[in-house]
Design a protein around this motif. Structure first.
Motif, PDB file in Angstrom:
ATOM      1  N   ALA A 105       0.823  -1.209   0.000  1.00 22.07           N
ATOM      2  CA  ALA A 105       0.000   0.000   0.000  1.00 22.07           C
ATOM      3  C   ALA A 105       0.860   1.264   0.000  1.00 22.07           C
ATOM      4  CB  ALA A 105      -0.926   0.007   1.216  1.00 22.07           C
ATOM      5  N   HIS A 106       2.019   1.180   0.626  1.00 19.35           N
ATOM      6  CA  HIS A 106       2.895   2.352   0.722  1.00 19.35           C
ATOM      7  C   HIS A 106       4.077   2.281  -0.239  1.00 19.35           C
ATOM      8  CE1 HIS A 106       0.547   2.631   4.444  1.00 19.35           C
ATOM      9  NE2 HIS A 106       0.808   3.916   4.382  1.00 19.35           N
ATOM     10  N   ASP A 107       4.004   1.338  -1.204  1.00 21.64           N
ATOM     11  CA  ASP A 107       4.990   1.238  -2.281  1.00 21.64           C
ATOM     12  C   ASP A 107       6.411   1.033  -1.751  1.00 21.64           C
ATOM     13  OD1 ASP A 107       5.708   1.100  -4.924  1.00 21.64           O
ATOM     14  OD2 ASP A 107       5.833   3.258  -5.241  1.00 21.64           O
ATOM     15  N   VAL A 108       6.526   0.152  -0.770  1.00 19.68           N
ATOM     16  CA  VAL A 108       7.839  -0.162  -0.203  1.00 19.68           C
ATOM     17  C   VAL A 108       8.301  -1.498  -0.794  1.00 19.68           C
ATOM     18  CG1 VAL A 108       9.194  -0.424   1.903  1.00 19.68           C
ATOM     19  CG2 VAL A 108       7.153   1.036   1.904  1.00 19.68           C
ATOM     20  N   ALA A 109       8.933  -1.425  -1.942  1.00 16.47           N
ATOM     21  CA  ALA A 109       9.279  -2.633  -2.682  1.00 16.47           C
ATOM     22  C   ALA A 109      10.245  -3.536  -1.917  1.00 16.47           C
ATOM     23  CB  ALA A 109       9.876  -2.255  -4.041  1.00 16.47           C
ATOM     24  N   GLU A 110      11.229  -2.957  -1.235  1.00 12.66           N
ATOM     25  CA  GLU A 110      12.217  -3.774  -0.520  1.00 12.66           C
ATOM     26  C   GLU A 110      11.563  -4.582   0.589  1.00 12.66           C
ATOM     27  OE1 GLU A 110      15.409  -4.437  -1.058  1.00 12.66           O
ATOM     28  OE2 GLU A 110      15.186  -3.355  -2.943  1.00 12.66           O
ATOM     29  N   ALA A 111      10.601  -3.986   1.274  1.00 12.35           N
ATOM     30  CA  ALA A 111       9.892  -4.730   2.320  1.00 12.35           C
ATOM     31  C   ALA A 111       9.029  -5.822   1.697  1.00 12.35           C
ATOM     32  CB  ALA A 111       9.037  -3.781   3.157  1.00 12.35           C
ATOM     33  N   PRO A 117       8.366 -14.158   0.308  1.00 15.57           N
ATOM     34  CA  PRO A 117       8.690 -15.588   0.451  1.00 15.57           C
ATOM     35  C   PRO A 117       8.059 -16.242   1.675  1.00 15.57           C
ATOM     36  CG  PRO A 117      10.660 -14.299  -0.060  1.00 15.57           C
ATOM     37  CD  PRO A 117       9.576 -13.325   0.281  1.00 15.57           C
ATOM     38  N   VAL A 118       7.699 -15.452   2.682  1.00 14.89           N
ATOM     39  CA  VAL A 118       7.139 -16.022   3.917  1.00 14.89           C
ATOM     40  C   VAL A 118       5.656 -15.714   4.072  1.00 14.89           C
ATOM     41  CG1 VAL A 118       9.315 -16.119   5.174  1.00 14.89           C
ATOM     42  CG2 VAL A 118       8.005 -13.998   5.180  1.00 14.89           C
ATOM     43  N   GLY A 119       5.094 -14.964   3.126  1.00 13.01           N
ATOM     44  CA  GLY A 119       3.674 -14.648   3.175  1.00 13.01           C
ATOM     45  C   GLY A 119       2.850 -15.671   2.419  1.00 13.01           C
ATOM     46  N   SER A 120       1.531 -15.569   2.542  1.00 13.70           N
ATOM     47  CA  SER A 120       0.638 -16.509   1.872  1.00 13.70           C
ATOM     48  C   SER A 120       0.329 -16.043   0.452  1.00 13.70           C
ATOM     49  CB  SER A 120      -0.672 -16.638   2.653  1.00 13.70           C
ATOM     50  OG  SER A 120      -1.415 -15.425   2.580  1.00 13.70           O
ATOM     51  N   THR A 121      -0.216 -16.970  -0.339  1.00 13.47           N
ATOM     52  CA  THR A 121      -0.636 -16.624  -1.700  1.00 13.47           C
ATOM     53  C   THR A 121      -1.737 -15.573  -1.670  1.00 13.47           C
ATOM     54  OG1 THR A 121      -0.079 -18.845  -2.475  1.00 13.47           O
ATOM     55  CG2 THR A 121      -1.582 -17.541  -3.848  1.00 13.47           C
ATOM     56  N   GLY A 122      -2.651 -15.710  -0.729  1.00 16.15           N
ATOM     57  CA  GLY A 122      -3.731 -14.732  -0.614  1.00 16.15           C
ATOM     58  C   GLY A 122      -3.217 -13.339  -0.319  1.00 16.15           C
ATOM     59  N   ALA A 123      -2.180 -13.249   0.487  1.00 18.01           N
ATOM     60  CA  ALA A 123      -1.600 -11.939   0.809  1.00 18.01           C
ATOM     61  C   ALA A 123      -0.923 -11.333  -0.407  1.00 18.01           C
ATOM     62  CB  ALA A 123      -0.610 -12.073   1.957  1.00 18.01           C
ATOM     63  N   ALA A 124      -0.276 -12.163  -1.215  1.00 17.75           N
ATOM     64  CA  ALA A 124       0.359 -11.658  -2.442  1.00 17.75           C
ATOM     65  C   ALA A 124      -0.700 -11.095  -3.385  1.00 17.75           C
ATOM     66  CB  ALA A 124       1.143 -12.771  -3.122  1.00 17.75           C
ATOM     67  N   ASP A 125      -1.838 -11.779  -3.481  1.00 15.72           N
ATOM     68  CA  ASP A 125      -2.920 -11.281  -4.330  1.00 15.72           C
ATOM     69  C   ASP A 125      -3.483  -9.973  -3.788  1.00 15.72           C
ATOM     70  OD1 ASP A 125      -2.676 -13.401  -6.056  1.00 15.72           O
ATOM     71  OD2 ASP A 125      -4.307 -14.567  -5.173  1.00 15.72           O
ATOM     72  N   ALA A 126      -3.671  -9.913  -2.470  1.00 17.73           N
ATOM     73  CA  ALA A 126      -4.182  -8.674  -1.854  1.00 17.73           C
ATOM     74  C   ALA A 126      -3.195  -7.528  -2.058  1.00 17.73           C
ATOM     75  CB  ALA A 126      -4.443  -8.901  -0.369  1.00 17.73           C
ATOM     76  N   ALA A 127      -1.912  -7.844  -1.987  1.00 17.53           N
ATOM     77  CA  ALA A 127      -0.888  -6.817  -2.210  1.00 17.53           C
ATOM     78  C   ALA A 127      -0.945  -6.307  -3.643  1.00 17.53           C
ATOM     79  CB  ALA A 127       0.500  -7.390  -1.906  1.00 17.53           C
ATOM     80  N   LEU A 128      -1.165  -7.226  -4.593  1.00 14.69           N
ATOM     81  CA  LEU A 128      -1.289  -6.814  -5.994  1.00 14.69           C
ATOM     82  C   LEU A 128      -2.487  -5.895  -6.184  1.00 14.69           C
ATOM     83  CD1 LEU A 128      -0.522  -6.991  -8.995  1.00 14.69           C
ATOM     84  CD2 LEU A 128      -1.906  -9.080  -9.138  1.00 14.69           C
ATOM     85  N   GLU A 129      -3.576  -6.228  -5.555  1.00 12.81           N
ATOM     86  CA  GLU A 129      -4.793  -5.431  -5.714  1.00 12.81           C
ATOM     87  C   GLU A 129      -4.616  -4.010  -5.173  1.00 12.81           C
ATOM     88  OE1 GLU A 129      -7.718  -7.883  -3.807  1.00 12.81           O
ATOM     89  OE2 GLU A 129      -7.246  -9.565  -5.160  1.00 12.81           O
ATOM     90  N   ILE A 130      -4.026  -3.884  -4.002  1.00  7.74           N
ATOM     91  CA  ILE A 130      -3.873  -2.543  -3.439  1.00  7.74           C
ATOM     92  C   ILE A 130      -2.791  -1.759  -4.181  1.00  7.74           C
ATOM     93  CG2 ILE A 130      -2.183  -3.077  -1.623  1.00  7.74           C
ATOM     94  CD1 ILE A 130      -3.936  -1.188   0.186  1.00  7.74           C
ATOM     95  N   ALA A 131      -1.773  -2.447  -4.669  1.00 12.03           N
ATOM     96  CA  ALA A 131      -0.753  -1.767  -5.478  1.00 12.03           C
ATOM     97  C   ALA A 131      -1.366  -1.262  -6.775  1.00 12.03           C
ATOM     98  CB  ALA A 131       0.412  -2.713  -5.775  1.00 12.03           C
ATOM     99  N   ALA A 132      -2.261  -2.053  -7.362  1.00  9.77           N
ATOM    100  CA  ALA A 132      -2.938  -1.638  -8.594  1.00  9.77           C
ATOM    101  C   ALA A 132      -3.854  -0.450  -8.327  1.00  9.77           C
ATOM    102  CB  ALA A 132      -3.745  -2.808  -9.161  1.00  9.77           C
ATOM    103  N   GLU A 133      -4.573  -0.494  -7.237  1.00 10.78           N
ATOM    104  CA  GLU A 133      -5.496   0.593  -6.909  1.00 10.78           C
ATOM    105  C   GLU A 133      -4.771   1.916  -6.706  1.00 10.78           C
ATOM    106  OE1 GLU A 133      -8.982   1.653  -3.619  1.00 10.78           O
ATOM    107  OE2 GLU A 133      -7.777  -0.156  -3.405  1.00 10.78           O
ATOM    108  N   ARG A 134      -3.565   1.842  -6.176  1.00 10.41           N
ATOM    109  CA  ARG A 134      -2.808   3.056  -5.872  1.00 10.41           C
ATOM    110  C   ARG A 134      -1.827   3.442  -6.975  1.00 10.41           C
ATOM    111  NH1 ARG A 134      -2.122   3.370   0.703  1.00 10.41           N
ATOM    112  NH2 ARG A 134      -4.289   2.791   1.148  1.00 10.41           N
ATOM    113  N   GLY A 135      -1.793   2.644  -8.048  1.00 13.30           N
ATOM    114  CA  GLY A 135      -0.983   3.027  -9.197  1.00 13.30           C
ATOM    115  C   GLY A 135       0.507   2.797  -9.047  1.00 13.30           C
TER     116      GLY A 135
END
Length: 300
Positions: A105-111, A117-135
């Motif tokens: 959400a805050h565009d912190v790519a390094e984090a 690698p330690v997060g879930s598939t669902g979290a990766a999808d949610a991250a993609l969605e919020i990154a897309a929403e915020r451009g």
């Protein structure tokens, strides 16, 4: 202030500990935590927000600091401190999925890179969605390459945010332009409607009706003049195009748009039925799903 017997006032000890944590004064933190172990959790959070990885590592070893691991991870991800994220993950912070979404959400790519690698598939999808929403275009590419799969929902989010470049990225990755066109028609984004038509959307009739009912005249005009493949049954016929309202005439007049939509819907049905009859469909022609839904809604 410290008394002759080495005792520091508790309130002052907490303030000094938090200040030392924020400043990254590890030696001072080790000394002060002896006087105020109960504030270790707050000190850990202070160090995380300030990006003091070494100090955070020292505090994280304290038993009293363990309740602060998860909130500290969330704040380190939000504020863009990847080294602190590494420290907290090693110390056992558990809210990894939430931190991943927060970093996206805050565009912190390094984090994001450290948490994926330690997060879930669902979290990766949610991250993609919020990154897309915020451009966040670079982050969208990173998440797609990492295997995030919620392209359709991410496309909806990008449309809501009006981010053309992100929509292009998602289409390149395999998102459906026909679904995108209908969503763009609903929000009335003419530029995105044009993009989806150019990228091969096959849902022009549905999108036309959606834009008409929603009173989105700018998107409506783009759809009518869209370039669908010649062989597509969803390409607006001449009759449908003739029913399209003039945007100047429709300004501030939703009733004009509604009337045009009614005429267009009827003509689309007639034209579609006629084309299918020509192909040997006989009298068994069925209305498109979208149009049946509209009829049902009216009866209800």
């Amino acid at each position: 202030m410290e008394s002759p017997d080495g005792v520091i006032d508790p309130v002052q000890a907490t303030e000094l500990l938090l200040a030392a944590a924020r400043a990254g004064d590890t030696v001072r933190v080790r000394d002060l935590v002896r006087h105020d172990a109960s504030s270790a959790m707050r000190a850990l959070i202070a160090a995380a927000v300030a990006g003091q990885a070494e100090t955070a590592a020292v505090i994280a070893e304290l038993p009293d600091a363990s309740p602060g691991l998860s909130p500290a991870l969330l704040l380190a991800a939000r504020h863009g401190h990847p080294t602190v994220v590494d420290v907290l993950l090693a110390a056992g912070a558990e809210n990894i999925d939430q931190a991943l979404v927060e970093a996206a959400a805050h565009d912190v790519a390094e984090a994001v890179i450290r948490l994926l690698p330690v997060g879930s598939t669902g979290a990766a999808d949610a991250a993609l969605e919020i990154a897309a929403e915020r451009g966040h275009t670079a982050l969208v590419s990173l998440l797609i390459e990492a295997g995030a799969t919620s392209l359709g929902q991410a496309l909806k989010c990008a449309i809501d945010g009006g981010h053309i470049r992100v929509c292009e990225q998602l289409l390149d990755a395999g998102a459906n332009p026909s679904e995108g066109l209908c969503d763009a028609a609903l929000v009335g984004n003419a530029a995105l409607s044009q993009l989806f038509i150019r990228r091969g959307a096959q849902s022009l009739d549905q999108a036309f009706l959606i834009a008409s009912k929603a009173g989105k005249t700018d998107a409506l005009v783009e759809i009518v003049h869209g370039r669908a493949p010649d062989q597509s049954l969803t390409k607006p016929s001449a009759a449908t195009a003739a029913a399209a309202p003039d945007p100047k005439a429709c300004a501030g007049k939703p009733q004009v748009v509604a009337a045009a939509a009614e005429r267009a819907q009827q003509r689309v049905q007639e034209a579609t039925a006629a084309r299918r009859l020509d192909r040997g469909g006989g009298s068994t022609v069925k209305k498109p799903v979208f149009q049946r839904a509209v009829r049902s809604e009216r009866r209800a």
